[in-house]
Design a protein around this motif. Structure first.
Motif, PDB file in Angstrom:
ATOM      1  N   SER A  61      -6.183   9.526   3.085  1.00 19.39           N
ATOM      2  CA  SER A  61      -6.949  10.767   2.953  1.00 19.39           C
ATOM      3  C   SER A  61      -6.054  11.965   3.204  1.00 19.39           C
ATOM      4  CB  SER A  61      -8.130  10.774   3.923  1.00 19.39           C
ATOM      5  OG  SER A  61      -7.685  10.656   5.263  1.00 19.39           O
ATOM      6  N   THR A 116     -10.242  11.527  -0.237  1.00 13.46           N
ATOM      7  CA  THR A 116     -10.080  10.163   0.262  1.00 13.46           C
ATOM      8  C   THR A 116      -9.990   9.196  -0.906  1.00 13.46           C
ATOM      9  OG1 THR A 116     -11.414  10.700   2.206  1.00 13.46           O
ATOM     10  CG2 THR A 116     -11.040   8.369   1.745  1.00 13.46           C
ATOM     11  N   THR A 158      -9.359  -1.634  -2.724  1.00 14.86           N
ATOM     12  CA  THR A 158      -9.677  -2.918  -2.110  1.00 14.86           C
ATOM     13  C   THR A 158      -9.342  -4.051  -3.075  1.00 14.86           C
ATOM     14  OG1 THR A 158     -11.492  -1.947  -0.833  1.00 14.86           O
ATOM     15  CG2 THR A 158     -11.502  -4.340  -1.102  1.00 14.86           C
ATOM     16  N   SER A 172      -7.851  -4.163   2.146  1.00 13.98           N
ATOM     17  CA  SER A 172      -8.207  -2.816   1.718  1.00 13.98           C
ATOM     18  C   SER A 172      -7.303  -1.783   2.381  1.00 13.98           C
ATOM     19  CB  SER A 172      -9.671  -2.523   2.081  1.00 13.98           C
ATOM     20  OG  SER A 172     -10.074  -1.258   1.598  1.00 13.98           O
ATOM     21  N   LYS A 173      -7.122  -0.663   1.692  1.00 13.44           N
ATOM     22  CA  LYS A 173      -6.341   0.442   2.239  1.00 13.44           C
ATOM     23  C   LYS A 173      -6.999   1.764   1.854  1.00 13.44           C
ATOM     24  CE  LYS A 173      -2.756   2.503   4.159  1.00 13.44           C
ATOM     25  NZ  LYS A 173      -2.430   2.378   5.598  1.00 13.44           N
ATOM     26  N   THR A 174      -7.060   2.684   2.807  1.00 16.42           N
ATOM     27  CA  THR A 174      -7.608   4.018   2.565  1.00 16.42           C
ATOM     28  C   THR A 174      -6.596   5.065   2.989  1.00 16.42           C
ATOM     29  OG1 THR A 174      -9.906   3.312   2.889  1.00 16.42           O
ATOM     30  CG2 THR A 174      -9.442   5.649   3.174  1.00 16.42           C
ATOM     31  N   THR A 181      -9.601   4.945  -1.730  1.00 16.43           N
ATOM     32  CA  THR A 181      -9.661   3.598  -1.170  1.00 16.43           C
ATOM     33  C   THR A 181      -9.411   2.580  -2.269  1.00 16.43           C
ATOM     34  OG1 THR A 181     -11.262   4.256   0.526  1.00 16.43           O
ATOM     35  CG2 THR A 181     -11.096   1.913   0.039  1.00 16.43           C
TER      36      THR A 181
END
Length: 243
Positions: free
Chosen positions: A163, A148, A152, A159-161, A150
């Motif tokens: 995975s 994962t 920000t 923010s963006k994540t 992330t």
């Protein structure tokens, strides 16, 4: 309106022990040991710090970057302040699987732009538009169950994540990487000093992990330098020349 260019981080190195070899088969050079037992090395595509030791598993790396301002003199150029984490490293061939996140500080057709770069198992994504001066937090977590990343933008509270498949990672690089902009690479334009703070590797300050310090040197020209660590978890990346 600028079309969205594809900005991809060039994977920093294949190994930092013994004989470190950069992607593109550029051999790294060793230098003296500086104070605090930080080993200094040179790379043709990277400046910053790396952690890689026998038996160490890299599970999570985080850092904060302040997006620098780039001055464009080339049509296509750039630099990528980022965190990269490697798994499946083959020291002989230089192959590895990369997950990471950072900032694409780049020029396209002579104009500057700034956007996020996120990588999951070698697949790169540009999700967020950023701005010079923004404070950006990056966290990269790579464990067998899930990988994962992330990113920000603290300044704009966006923010963006992303995975993907989990891995077991053994190396990490925190600093400035070369980038590819719309399939073109090799140029480096001047940018303002990049502040890197709050660098944690497996929840411990970077300085506690016996890191290697890299200076970006190409054909005898120093392109980007990484300063000594401050407070054990921060440093400055400084443009020196375009090579």
């Amino acid at each position: 309106m600028r079309r969205h260019a594809a900005v991809v981080l060039v994977a920093a190195l294949a190994a930092v022990g013994g004989s470190a070899v950069a992607s593109g088969a550029v051999t790294q050079k060793h230098s003296v040991i500086e104070k605090r037992s930080v080993i200094q090395k040179r790379s043709g595509i990277f400046a910053g710090y790396a952690v890689s030791h026998a038996g160490l598993v890299i599970k999570q790396v985080s850092a904060t970057f302040v997006v620098p301002t780039i001055t464009c003199t080339n049509d296509f150029s750039g630099v990528g302040p980022s965190v990269l984490v490697y798994s499946h490293v083959n020291a002989r061939t230089g192959s590895h699987t990369t997950s990471g996140a950072g900032v694409g500080v780049a020029c396209e057709n002579g104009g500057p732009f700034y956007e996020s770069v996120m990588i999951i198992n070698n697949h790169a994504f540009n999700d967020l538009t950023l701005h010079a001066g923004d404070t950006v937090d990056v966290t990269v977590r790579v464990v067998p169950g899930r990988s994962t990343v992330t990113l920000t933008d603290v300044t704009t509270d966006v923010s963006k994540t992303r995975s993907g498949l989990g891995q077991s990672a053994v190396q990490t690089f925190i600093g400035d990487n070369s980038v590819v902009v719309d399939g073109q690479s090799g140029q480096l334009d001047a940018f303002t000093p990049t502040q890197v703070t709050d660098v944690l590797v497996n929840s411990r300050p970077l300085g506690a992990q016996r890191p290697f310090r890299f200076q970006w040197v190409r054909q005898g020209h120093t392109l980007v330098t990484a300063s000594p660590l401050r407070a054990g978890d921060g440093f400055t990346l400084t443009f020196r020349s375009s090579g």
